[in-house]
Scaffold this active site. Structure first.
Site, PDB file in Angstrom:
ATOM      1  N   HIS A 268      32.213  44.736  52.754  1.00  0.00           N
ATOM      2  CA  HIS A 268      31.212  45.659  52.196  1.00  0.00           C
ATOM      3  C   HIS A 268      31.324  46.978  52.971  1.00  0.00           C
ATOM      4  O   HIS A 268      32.381  47.608  52.933  1.00  0.00           O
ATOM      5  CB  HIS A 268      29.850  44.973  52.301  1.00  0.00           C
ATOM      6  CG  HIS A 268      28.718  45.628  51.564  1.00  0.00           C
ATOM      7  ND1 HIS A 268      28.895  46.604  50.623  1.00  0.00           N
ATOM      8  CD2 HIS A 268      27.371  45.430  51.635  1.00  0.00           C
ATOM      9  CE1 HIS A 268      27.710  46.981  50.157  1.00  0.00           C
ATOM     10  NE2 HIS A 268      26.767  46.288  50.766  1.00  0.00           N
ATOM     11  N   HIS A 307      36.849  46.276  43.601  1.00  0.00           N
ATOM     12  CA  HIS A 307      35.395  46.346  43.549  1.00  0.00           C
ATOM     13  C   HIS A 307      34.901  45.310  42.557  1.00  0.00           C
ATOM     14  O   HIS A 307      35.541  45.076  41.529  1.00  0.00           O
ATOM     15  CB  HIS A 307      34.950  47.754  43.112  1.00  0.00           C
ATOM     16  CG  HIS A 307      33.534  48.033  43.445  1.00  0.00           C
ATOM     17  ND1 HIS A 307      32.499  47.655  42.623  1.00  0.00           N
ATOM     18  CD2 HIS A 307      32.970  48.620  44.531  1.00  0.00           C
ATOM     19  CE1 HIS A 307      31.362  48.015  43.186  1.00  0.00           C
ATOM     20  NE2 HIS A 307      31.616  48.601  44.332  1.00  0.00           N
ATOM     21  N   ASP A 363      35.380  53.530  49.915  1.00  0.00           N
ATOM     22  CA  ASP A 363      35.761  53.452  51.324  1.00  0.00           C
ATOM     23  C   ASP A 363      37.202  53.849  51.586  1.00  0.00           C
ATOM     24  O   ASP A 363      37.582  54.017  52.749  1.00  0.00           O
ATOM     25  CB  ASP A 363      35.541  52.021  51.840  1.00  0.00           C
ATOM     26  CG  ASP A 363      34.070  51.734  52.023  1.00  0.00           C
ATOM     27  OD1 ASP A 363      33.339  52.674  52.366  1.00  0.00           O
ATOM     28  OD2 ASP A 363      33.657  50.584  51.807  1.00  0.00           O
TER      29      ASP A 363
HETATM   30  N1  ACO Z   1      43.682  43.525  48.152  1.00  0.00           N
HETATM   31  C1  ACO Z   1      44.459  42.580  47.566  1.00  0.00           C
HETATM   32  N2  ACO Z   1      44.033  41.755  46.602  1.00  0.00           N
HETATM   33  C2  ACO Z   1      42.750  41.892  46.196  1.00  0.00           C
HETATM   34  C3  ACO Z   1      41.909  42.846  46.745  1.00  0.00           C
HETATM   35  C4  ACO Z   1      42.405  43.698  47.750  1.00  0.00           C
HETATM   36  N3  ACO Z   1      41.651  44.649  48.309  1.00  0.00           N
HETATM   37  N4  ACO Z   1      40.694  42.764  46.149  1.00  0.00           N
HETATM   38  C5  ACO Z   1      40.805  41.766  45.263  1.00  0.00           C
HETATM   39  N5  ACO Z   1      42.037  41.241  45.279  1.00  0.00           N
HETATM   40  C6  ACO Z   1      42.565  40.181  44.424  1.00  0.00           C
HETATM   41  C7  ACO Z   1      42.094  38.815  44.868  1.00  0.00           C
HETATM   42  O1  ACO Z   1      43.008  38.229  45.777  1.00  0.00           O
HETATM   43  C8  ACO Z   1      42.015  38.096  43.544  1.00  0.00           C
HETATM   44  O2  ACO Z   1      43.334  37.751  43.173  1.00  0.00           O
HETATM   45  P1  ACO Z   1      43.627  36.335  42.428  1.00  0.00           P
HETATM   46  O3  ACO Z   1      42.900  36.454  41.106  1.00  0.00           O
HETATM   47  O4  ACO Z   1      45.095  36.262  42.344  1.00  0.00           O
HETATM   48  O5  ACO Z   1      43.026  35.279  43.319  1.00  0.00           O
HETATM   49  C9  ACO Z   1      41.544  39.148  42.575  1.00  0.00           C
HETATM   50  O6  ACO Z   1      41.993  40.393  43.131  1.00  0.00           O
HETATM   51  C10 ACO Z   1      40.025  39.205  42.408  1.00  0.00           C
HETATM   52  O7  ACO Z   1      39.454  39.353  43.708  1.00  0.00           O
HETATM   53  P2  ACO Z   1      38.051  38.777  44.134  1.00  0.00           P
HETATM   54  O8  ACO Z   1      38.035  38.598  45.620  1.00  0.00           O
HETATM   55  O9  ACO Z   1      37.712  37.595  43.283  1.00  0.00           O
HETATM   56  O10 ACO Z   1      37.096  39.959  43.724  1.00  0.00           O
HETATM   57  P3  ACO Z   1      35.605  40.137  44.170  1.00  0.00           P
HETATM   58  O11 ACO Z   1      34.930  40.870  43.075  1.00  0.00           O
HETATM   59  O12 ACO Z   1      35.000  38.847  44.601  1.00  0.00           O
HETATM   60  O13 ACO Z   1      35.703  41.041  45.492  1.00  0.00           O
HETATM   61  C11 ACO Z   1      35.863  42.925  46.875  1.00  0.00           C
HETATM   62  C12 ACO Z   1      35.469  42.402  45.485  1.00  0.00           C
HETATM   63  C13 ACO Z   1      35.132  42.110  47.970  1.00  0.00           C
HETATM   64  C14 ACO Z   1      35.419  44.371  47.011  1.00  0.00           C
HETATM   65  C15 ACO Z   1      37.401  42.798  47.039  1.00  0.00           C
HETATM   66  O14 ACO Z   1      38.050  43.586  46.070  1.00  0.00           O
HETATM   67  C16 ACO Z   1      37.881  43.173  48.447  1.00  0.00           C
HETATM   68  O15 ACO Z   1      37.877  42.325  49.334  1.00  0.00           O
HETATM   69  N6  ACO Z   1      38.296  44.462  48.660  1.00  0.00           N
HETATM   70  C17 ACO Z   1      38.695  44.894  49.986  1.00  0.00           C
HETATM   71  C18 ACO Z   1      37.485  45.208  50.828  1.00  0.00           C
HETATM   72  C19 ACO Z   1      36.816  46.474  50.387  1.00  0.00           C
HETATM   73  O16 ACO Z   1      37.441  47.511  50.189  1.00  0.00           O
HETATM   74  N7  ACO Z   1      35.489  46.397  50.279  1.00  0.00           N
HETATM   75  C20 ACO Z   1      34.662  47.563  49.932  1.00  0.00           C
HETATM   76  C21 ACO Z   1      34.031  47.361  48.600  1.00  0.00           C
HETATM   77  S1  ACO Z   1      33.154  48.789  48.114  1.00  0.00           S
HETATM   78  C22 ACO Z   1      31.744  48.736  49.028  1.00  0.00           C
HETATM   79  O17 ACO Z   1      31.251  47.740  49.488  1.00  0.00           O
HETATM   80  C23 ACO Z   1      31.114  49.983  49.276  1.00  0.00           C
END
Ligand code: ACO
Length: 429
Positions: A268, A307, A363
């Site tokens: 987050h 996201h 971010d």
């Molecule tokens: N890098 C690589 N792969 C990713 C990423 C990433 N940043 N984000 C998602 N994925 C992939 C997952 O591995 C998953 O792949 P799969 O279907 O093959 O298993 C798919 O995309 C879906 O990902 P989820 O984790 O199910 O998506 P969710 O909606 O639960 O998570 C989140 C969203 C937490 C923001 C995620 O994208 C992430 O971890 N991003 C990196 C951290 C980040 O930048 N957070 C800031 C968010 S914005 C904020 O809070 C202000």
């Protein structure tokens, strides 16, 4: 029968149910009537991570994740970032309408005159280790404010709520800056009421021996815009924490501390910090392809990408990219920006990211700007928390005034053992 309804056939019993649809949703509690036996507690919806559950109605911010739209109280984020100031936007979030000139004057004056913190708070900041993460210090000191303002627990009193809201928005930059000063061993720099909200924060961060520290106007404005972009984002993890804790009628300082704690996590608000560490570890453009391969193998995540709601470009990331250029005109270019732009370009051409609709989020670029402004990496999530405080408070107040809201208390699907008898220790295998 209502015209907007859902017909459900329970194949376990053959029974049919009509469930009303309102505002594009069915009420989860309407599923309870669906039972296999009279003593059955009724059907639940199972939703880890609340991916498809709306726990509230809200009139504060609107997001269309497919089209990359964010609005506060109906106003597009692009217009607010260009034309508004952070305190005006905070007023908008909290009051539902833009202030008149007189209302804005009163609001800014009230915030400006509540920026000081009790001297005792300095004493317990002194008690933290010099290398304490400022977010830990921030969460603790925000929570501690409740002990200084015990009347804050009168959450049903409109006047008391308004006072605590002003105090929280006014004091969070002071707590944040003091946490930083402690970590670098500098004496605390007190608020300067002549400066803008963002200007005063930069003053408390960076003033040394000069009698008056007036931060560069472009940097003040850039920080103001960054705060605006972070000010609210509907039911995200930290806002949900704010509402959950607030639903037990805890005071707003305790609830805000809980929200800040939720923000701390690297998935987050901690992501901006992780982005910087990631870019530094990649080091050079030539290392990007190997890094992307590791991400695709699932060894690590591309921080600042992806996201839960946005499935196209995060509109905040677009604005931040523009702000970066203005900041670099003053500070000189942060070399990490070229690396970030190249990383984004390569990722957005890659089938892995395209098929999963992973785009830069707020971010991805914010940390590069903060770093150019000489703000230490550890402070990035703290800056996010300052910006998000008005949003948390607006959501908290909306929750309290919403007659439908009750204490947050989700259900569970129990997967543990059936009842069993206690076994004395000498008889256990
Ligand atoms: N890098 C690589 N792969 C990713 C990423 C990433 N940043 N984000 C998602 N994925 C992939 C997952 O591995 C998953 O792949 P799969 O279907 O093959 O298993 C798919 O995309 C879906 O990902 P989820 O984790 O199910 O998506 P969710 O909606 O639960 O998570 C989140 C969203 C937490 C923001 C995620 O994208 C992430 O971890 N991003 C990196 C951290 C980040 O930048 N957070 C800031 C968010 S914005 C904020 O809070 C202000």
């Amino acid at each position: 029968m209502p015209s907007d309804s859902l017909t459900i056939i329970d194949n376990r019993t053959g029974k049919q149910y009509e469930v009303p649809i309102q505002d594009g949703a069915v009420r989860a509690v309407d599923l309870r009537q669906i039972k296999t036996r009279d003593d059955d507690a009724g059907l639940m919806s199972y939703d880890p991570g609340y991916i498809n559950t709306a726990p509230c109605k809200s009139a504060i911010s609107y997001i269309d994740g497919e089209r990359g739209i964010l609005r506060y109280r109906g106003y597009p984020i692009e217009q607010l970032a260009e034309k508004s100031g952070f305190l005006e936007t905070a007023y908008l979030l909290l009051h539902g309408a833009l202030p008149s000139a007189a209302e804005l004057d009163d609001w800014v004056s009230a915030i400006t005159h509540h920026t000081f913190i009790h001297e005792n708070i300095k004493k317990f900041i002194d008690g933290f280790h010099h290398d304490a993460h400022p977010m830990g210090v921030f969460v603790s000191t925000v929570a501690a404010l409740s002990t200084f303002y015990p009347e804050a627990k009168n959450i049903q009193d409109e006047q008391s709520r308004a006072t605590q809201i002003v105090r929280l928005i006014a004091k969070t930059p002071t707590l944040a800056a003091f946490a930083h000063r402690h970590s670098v061993g500098l004496p605390y720099a007190y608020p300067d009421n002549d400066l803008s909200y963002s200007g005063n924060f930069l003053n408390m961060m960076f003033r040394t021996t000069e009698v008056k520290h007036v931060p560069d106007a472009t940097l003040q404005r850039a920080l103001d815009v960054l705060f605006i972009l972070h000010a609210d984002h509907e039911q995200n993890c930290s806002t949900s924490a704010m509402r959950n804790v607030g639903s037990s009628h805890a005071d707003p300082y305790s609830s805000t501390a809980a929200a800040a704690a939720a923000l701390y996590g690297p998935l987050h608000g901690g992501a901006n910090e992780e982005v910087l560490r990631m870019l530094r570890s990649i080091g050079a453009k030539k290392n990007i392809p190997a890094f992307i391969e590791r991400v695709k193998r699932g060894e690590l995540r591309l921080m600042g990408f992806g996201h839960r709601i946005y499935k196209s470009y995060d509109p905040r990331a677009k604005i931040i990219k523009r702000v970066a250029d203005e900041v670099f005109d003053v500070t000189g270019k942060n070399p990490l920006i070229d690396l970030a732009v190249e990383l984004e370009r390569i990722a957005l051409e890659d089938e892995y990211f395209v098929s999963r609709k992973l785009y830069p989020n707020v971010d991805f670029y914010s940390g590069i700007i903060y770093e150019a402004m000489k703000i230490p990496v550890d402070m990035f999530p703290v800056l996010f928390a300052i910006g998000r405080t008005p949003g948390w408070l607006a959501q908290w107040q909306e929750m309290l005034l919403d007659k439908e809201q009750r204490i947050a208390r989700p259900r569970q699907i129990y997967t543990g053992p059936e009842v069993r008898d206690y076994v004395p220790i000498e008889q256990r295998g």
